[in-house]
Design a protein around this motif. Sequence first.
Motif, PDB file in Angstrom:
ATOM      1  N   ASP A  98       0.825  -1.199   0.000  1.00 54.77           N
ATOM      2  CA  ASP A  98       0.000   0.000   0.000  1.00 54.77           C
ATOM      3  C   ASP A  98       0.864   1.255   0.000  1.00 54.77           C
ATOM      4  O   ASP A  98       2.024   1.229   0.405  1.00 54.77           O
ATOM      5  CB  ASP A  98      -0.938   0.011   1.217  1.00 54.77           C
ATOM      6  CG  ASP A  98      -0.193   0.209   2.514  1.00 54.77           C
ATOM      7  OD1 ASP A  98       0.379  -0.785   3.006  1.00 54.77           O
ATOM      8  OD2 ASP A  98      -0.155   1.339   3.021  1.00 54.77           O
ATOM      9  N   LEU A  99       0.257   2.337  -0.476  1.00 58.57           N
ATOM     10  CA  LEU A  99       0.888   3.657  -0.476  1.00 58.57           C
ATOM     11  C   LEU A  99      -0.157   4.714  -0.130  1.00 58.57           C
ATOM     12  O   LEU A  99      -1.287   4.657  -0.634  1.00 58.57           O
ATOM     13  CB  LEU A  99       1.472   3.986  -1.853  1.00 58.57           C
ATOM     14  CG  LEU A  99       2.793   3.317  -2.235  1.00 58.57           C
ATOM     15  CD1 LEU A  99       3.115   3.633  -3.683  1.00 58.57           C
ATOM     16  CD2 LEU A  99       3.916   3.804  -1.331  1.00 58.57           C
ATOM     17  N   PRO A 100       0.170   5.674   0.729  1.00 60.27           N
ATOM     18  CA  PRO A 100      -0.753   6.784   0.990  1.00 60.27           C
ATOM     19  C   PRO A 100      -0.741   7.747  -0.191  1.00 60.27           C
ATOM     20  O   PRO A 100       0.322   8.176  -0.643  1.00 60.27           O
ATOM     21  CB  PRO A 100      -0.164   7.443   2.248  1.00 60.27           C
ATOM     22  CG  PRO A 100       1.288   7.119   2.196  1.00 60.27           C
ATOM     23  CD  PRO A 100       1.407   5.777   1.526  1.00 60.27           C
ATOM     24  N   VAL A 101      -1.910   8.071  -0.711  1.00 65.36           N
ATOM     25  CA  VAL A 101      -1.983   8.916  -1.907  1.00 65.36           C
ATOM     26  C   VAL A 101      -2.811  10.176  -1.707  1.00 65.36           C
ATOM     27  O   VAL A 101      -2.630  11.153  -2.433  1.00 65.36           O
ATOM     28  CB  VAL A 101      -2.554   8.119  -3.104  1.00 65.36           C
ATOM     29  CG1 VAL A 101      -1.580   7.038  -3.544  1.00 65.36           C
ATOM     30  CG2 VAL A 101      -3.918   7.508  -2.788  1.00 65.36           C
ATOM     31  N   LEU A 102      -3.728  10.174  -0.739  1.00 64.19           N
ATOM     32  CA  LEU A 102      -4.594  11.328  -0.529  1.00 64.19           C
ATOM     33  C   LEU A 102      -4.780  11.587   0.962  1.00 64.19           C
ATOM     34  O   LEU A 102      -5.054  10.658   1.714  1.00 64.19           O
ATOM     35  CB  LEU A 102      -5.972  11.091  -1.151  1.00 64.19           C
ATOM     36  CG  LEU A 102      -6.093  11.002  -2.673  1.00 64.19           C
ATOM     37  CD1 LEU A 102      -7.461  10.441  -3.035  1.00 64.19           C
ATOM     38  CD2 LEU A 102      -5.903  12.365  -3.287  1.00 64.19           C
ATOM     39  N   LYS A 103      -4.651  12.829   1.363  1.00 66.08           N
ATOM     40  CA  LYS A 103      -4.979  13.210   2.734  1.00 66.08           C
ATOM     41  C   LYS A 103      -6.395  13.758   2.750  1.00 66.08           C
ATOM     42  O   LYS A 103      -6.734  14.654   1.971  1.00 66.08           O
ATOM     43  CB  LYS A 103      -4.002  14.259   3.254  1.00 66.08           C
ATOM     44  CG  LYS A 103      -4.271  14.679   4.702  1.00 66.08           C
ATOM     45  CD  LYS A 103      -3.300  15.769   5.144  1.00 66.08           C
ATOM     46  CE  LYS A 103      -3.609  16.228   6.561  1.00 66.08           C
ATOM     47  NZ  LYS A 103      -2.710  17.330   6.985  1.00 66.08           N
ATOM     48  N   HIS A 104      -7.228  13.215   3.639  1.00 71.78           N
ATOM     49  CA  HIS A 104      -8.600  13.712   3.728  1.00 71.78           C
ATOM     50  C   HIS A 104      -8.567  15.170   4.177  1.00 71.78           C
ATOM     51  O   HIS A 104      -7.876  15.513   5.131  1.00 71.78           O
ATOM     52  CB  HIS A 104      -9.408  12.869   4.713  1.00 71.78           C
ATOM     53  CG  HIS A 104     -10.887  13.031   4.555  1.00 71.78           C
ATOM     54  ND1 HIS A 104     -11.560  14.161   4.944  1.00 71.78           N
ATOM     55  CD2 HIS A 104     -11.836  12.190   4.029  1.00 71.78           C
ATOM     56  CE1 HIS A 104     -12.847  14.027   4.680  1.00 71.78           C
ATOM     57  NE2 HIS A 104     -13.039  12.849   4.123  1.00 71.78           N
TER      58      HIS A 104
END
Length: 278
Positions: A98-104
């Motif tokens: 997994d990779l973080p792609v968007l910050k809420h």
Amino acid sequence: MLKFIAAVMSDTTLLALSKGRYERLVAEYLRALNIDVSTSKTAPTGTLFINRKLVRFKYMRDAAISHFVAHKLGRMGFAGSHQVLDARVHGTATHLNDLPVLKHPSARFAVAARPEKMNALAQKLRDGETVTLSTEYVSSARQIALQCGWSVNFYRSDKGMAEIDAGEHPEFIDGVAAIVDTKKTLRNNDLDVVEDLDHLAPIWIHVMWRSRPDLATTEHRIVRGVLPERGPRNEHAIQTQLNAWLDGRHAATIRASLRRHRYDEMSPMIDVDAIPRL
């Protein structure tokens, strides 16, 4: 980053999409990849055209996506950082990349309580007294408590019940550790965010996939800023490289960020400044 995610998608046979909190943000992200997906209300299942290939998609509960993707090769999906962490802690995401792609933009972790208990709760936490908090997200809430040096007993609530439990049973539960956005659920249960206990951790949306070991391409390594080695790498090596911020074996980095607090098998919450951005 977009080019890398698009390359991973080209090997995907089924895309799992959240029909909850993240639906609009994920749809916008996919449009940046020139992928136009219907909403969960108009088409809960269907097909997409990705890199000249038809890929099935399915809308589902965001809490189930991590396990769904990790269960079978060729699946891909989007879920919150707290859900990825919970899957890892419970051992249901052994083969998950997994990779973080968007910050809420607005959702975050916070502690809330009934108005008459807010000051007492904040004082107990400052004094090191043990408090009881209800939460749906025990793994993430425990990490926050470790980082802040709090002594907390967590009551694991059922889906959608954490705020109700804290609002209806103030004699047993001091407050709630919850994901806060509009605060509507808190208000409906006579709760409010405790001053200085808001924005405890952000919510990041991760893209997740289960890939073959031979997909250890140069781009997998470049994402983390490391030169590639020759030959394929196994899934475990890829997982460790891509998820250093969630991997408990990176003890030196973790202990450095938690040097004032007790360290156990869980890593700290993601350092926002260290997360790659688009």
